[in-house]
Motif scaffolding. Structure first.
Motif, short mmCIF file in Angstrom:
data_model
loop_
_atom_site.label_atom_id
_atom_site.label_comp_id
_atom_site.label_asym_id
_atom_site.label_seq_id
_atom_site.Cartn_x
_atom_site.Cartn_y
_atom_site.Cartn_z
N PHE A 32 0.61 -1.14 0.08
CA PHE A 32 -0.01 0.02 0.12
C PHE A 32 0.98 0.83 -0.25
N ILE A 33 1.60 1.11 0.84
CA ILE A 33 2.87 1.94 0.59
C ILE A 33 3.64 2.41 -0.32
N VAL A 34 3.93 1.89 -1.41
CA VAL A 34 4.95 1.64 -2.36
C VAL A 34 4.19 2.42 -3.29
N GLY A 110 -3.13 18.86 -2.97
CA GLY A 110 -3.93 17.97 -3.06
C GLY A 110 -2.95 16.14 -3.27
N PHE A 111 -2.80 16.27 -4.19
CA PHE A 111 -1.96 14.43 -4.03
C PHE A 111 -1.19 14.54 -3.03
N MET A 112 -0.44 14.46 -2.32
CA MET A 112 0.45 15.35 -1.28
C MET A 112 -0.50 15.58 -0.08
N ALA A 113 -1.53 15.52 0.71
CA ALA A 113 -2.47 15.88 1.35
C ALA A 113 -2.85 14.34 1.39
N LEU A 114 -3.56 13.55 -0.01
CA LEU A 114 -4.10 12.36 0.38
C LEU A 114 -3.33 11.25 0.93
N ARG A 115 -2.12 12.09 0.16
CA ARG A 115 -0.53 10.26 0.92
C ARG A 115 -0.57 10.42 2.07
N LEU A 116 -0.40 11.27 2.46
CA LEU A 116 0.13 12.22 4.29
C LEU A 116 -1.27 11.21 4.65
N ILE A 117 -2.25 11.13 4.36
CA ILE A 117 -3.35 11.06 5.02
C ILE A 117 -3.31 9.73 4.50
N TYR A 118 -3.66 8.99 3.73
CA TYR A 118 -3.90 7.53 3.33
C TYR A 118 -2.06 6.78 4.18
N LEU A 119 -1.55 7.10 4.41
CA LEU A 119 -0.03 6.13 5.08
C LEU A 119 0.03 6.43 6.62
N VAL A 120 -0.88 7.37 7.24
CA VAL A 120 -0.95 7.24 8.60
C VAL A 120 -2.35 6.54 8.47
N ILE A 121 -3.40 6.45 8.04
CA ILE A 121 -4.27 5.48 8.44
C ILE A 121 -4.05 4.10 7.95
N SER A 123 -1.25 2.92 7.52
CA SER A 123 0.09 1.64 9.24
C SER A 123 -0.91 2.10 10.26
N SER A 124 -1.94 2.49 10.34
CA SER A 124 -2.63 2.70 11.80
C SER A 124 -3.36 1.23 11.14
N VAL A 125 -3.74 1.01 10.31
CA VAL A 125 -4.45 -0.08 10.18
C VAL A 125 -3.89 -1.71 10.66
N MET A 126 -3.02 -1.01 10.60
CA MET A 126 -1.62 -2.73 10.73
C MET A 126 -1.32 -2.80 12.44
N THR A 127 -1.37 -1.57 12.41
CA THR A 127 -1.17 -1.73 13.94
C THR A 127 -1.36 -2.08 15.21
N LEU A 128 -3.50 -1.39 14.57
CA LEU A 128 -4.59 -1.32 15.03
C LEU A 128 -5.43 -2.76 15.83
N THR A 129 -4.84 -4.20 14.29
CA THR A 129 -4.73 -5.29 14.24
C THR A 129 -4.33 -6.13 14.37
N THR A 130 -3.16 -5.57 15.03
CA THR A 130 -1.77 -7.13 15.36
C THR A 130 -0.86 -6.67 16.69
N THR A 131 -1.24 -7.33 17.50
CA THR A 131 -0.56 -7.41 18.84
C THR A 131 0.77 -6.67 18.22
N PRO A 132 1.52 -6.73 19.45
CA PRO A 132 2.86 -6.49 19.63
C PRO A 132 3.40 -7.52 19.46
N ASN A 133 3.53 -9.01 20.14
CA ASN A 133 3.58 -10.33 19.85
C ASN A 133 3.83 -10.66 18.44
N GLU A 134 2.56 -10.47 18.14
CA GLU A 134 2.43 -10.79 16.52
C GLU A 134 3.04 -10.36 16.06
N LEU A 135 3.09 -8.96 15.89
CA LEU A 135 3.94 -8.01 14.99
C LEU A 135 5.32 -8.68 14.88
N THR A 136 5.73 -8.31 16.18
CA THR A 136 7.20 -8.76 16.54
C THR A 136 7.57 -10.29 16.07
#
Length: 264
Positions: A32-34, A110-121, A123-136
């Motif tokens: 998604f980031i790429v 406009g594209f830069m704003a969308l890119r920053l917003i989507y990058l944060v959201i 990345s947050s999806v991954m941490t919100l759905t994955t425990t730190p142990n699972e992430l490790t």
């Protein structure tokens, strides 16, 4: 605004995304980031928007909770948009002194704003759905091939996991210290930039002391449990792929292929 930071937090709920293998989610986040850096048209960002909306729906995490995390990057977002709006050369729309607004700057901002917003959201999806142990475990398993060249993959994964785990703890600690200092008459809002920087000293000093204390306690706890790195360690819950993970990889690759097609 301190409590608005969602990166590093885990939102416990039963969803398809929560049950997926952490390696699948790490790969999807990377894709998604790429794709965001490949996107350079409205069609591409439209596809990215549809993909992100579907992922959020699958995660069952409230949209309001994810959007709340954007307040933490509001200043960076406004700064980036302003620079791109008024400092991008091109067809002029109007001018205010030495600053001029161009169609190219409007598009890029406009594209830069969308890119920053989507990058944060995203990345947050991954941490919100994955425990730190699972992430490790996911990081260690994904980068396991680097062990052959002497890279301490387990230690790096552990450090990243601890850092992510400490984000919500330090955010909560900062909020408590700020409220305690405000109750003692501290003012963090008024004054110029230098005065605001000076007013942060009563906040940063106890925060650093608390962070070092927590790090020392964690190190002592790990030593007391005979932690000596990843060599020879086994997993209580070994990672293994399910059918949903294979489907996830297929969806990621199809999405990346569409984004590459729209770019080139």
């Amino acid at each position: 605004m301190i409590r608005e930071i969602t990166l590093g937090q885990y939102y416990p709920v039963d969803s398809v995304l929560h049950r997926m293998d952490p390696r699948t989610k790490l790969f999807g986040t990377m894709i998604f980031i790429v794709s965001l850096f490949l996107a350079d048209s409205l069609k591409a960002y439209g596809v990215a928007t549809i993909f992100l909306v579907l992922v959020i729906r699958l995660s069952k995490v409230p949209v309001s909770f994810m959007v709340r995390g954007l307040r933490a990057i509001l200043f960076l977002l406004l700064l980036s948009v302003s620079f791109n709006l008024f400092l991008t050369p091109g067809t002029e729309i109007f001018r205010i002194g030495f600053l001029k607004l161009t169609w190219e700057g409007l598009r890029l901002a406009g594209f830069m704003a969308l890119r920053l917003i989507y990058l944060v959201i995203g990345s947050s999806v991954m941490t919100l759905t994955t425990t730190p142990n699972e992430l490790t475990d996911g990081l260690e398993k994904s980068m396991g091939f680097l062990n052959r060249v002497g890279v301490p993959v387990h230690e790096i994964s552990m450090m990243m996991s601890i850092a992510l785990r400490f984000i919500p703890i330090l955010v909560e600690e900062t909020d408590k210290i700020m409220k305690a200092q405000m109750a003692r008459g501290a003012d963090f809002e008024s004054g110029n930039l230098i005065q605001k920087a000076k007013s942060m000293v009563p906040l940063l000093v106890p925060l650093f002391i608390s962070a070092f204390r927590r790090a020392t306690d964690l190190a002592m706890a790990m030593e007391a449990r005979c932690y000596h790195g990843g060599e020879g360690r086994t997993k209580m819950k070994p990672l293994h792929y399910e059918r949903r993970d294979h489907m996830g990889y297929l969806v990621y690759l199809v999405y990346l292929a569409i984004m590459i097609f729209l770019r080139y």
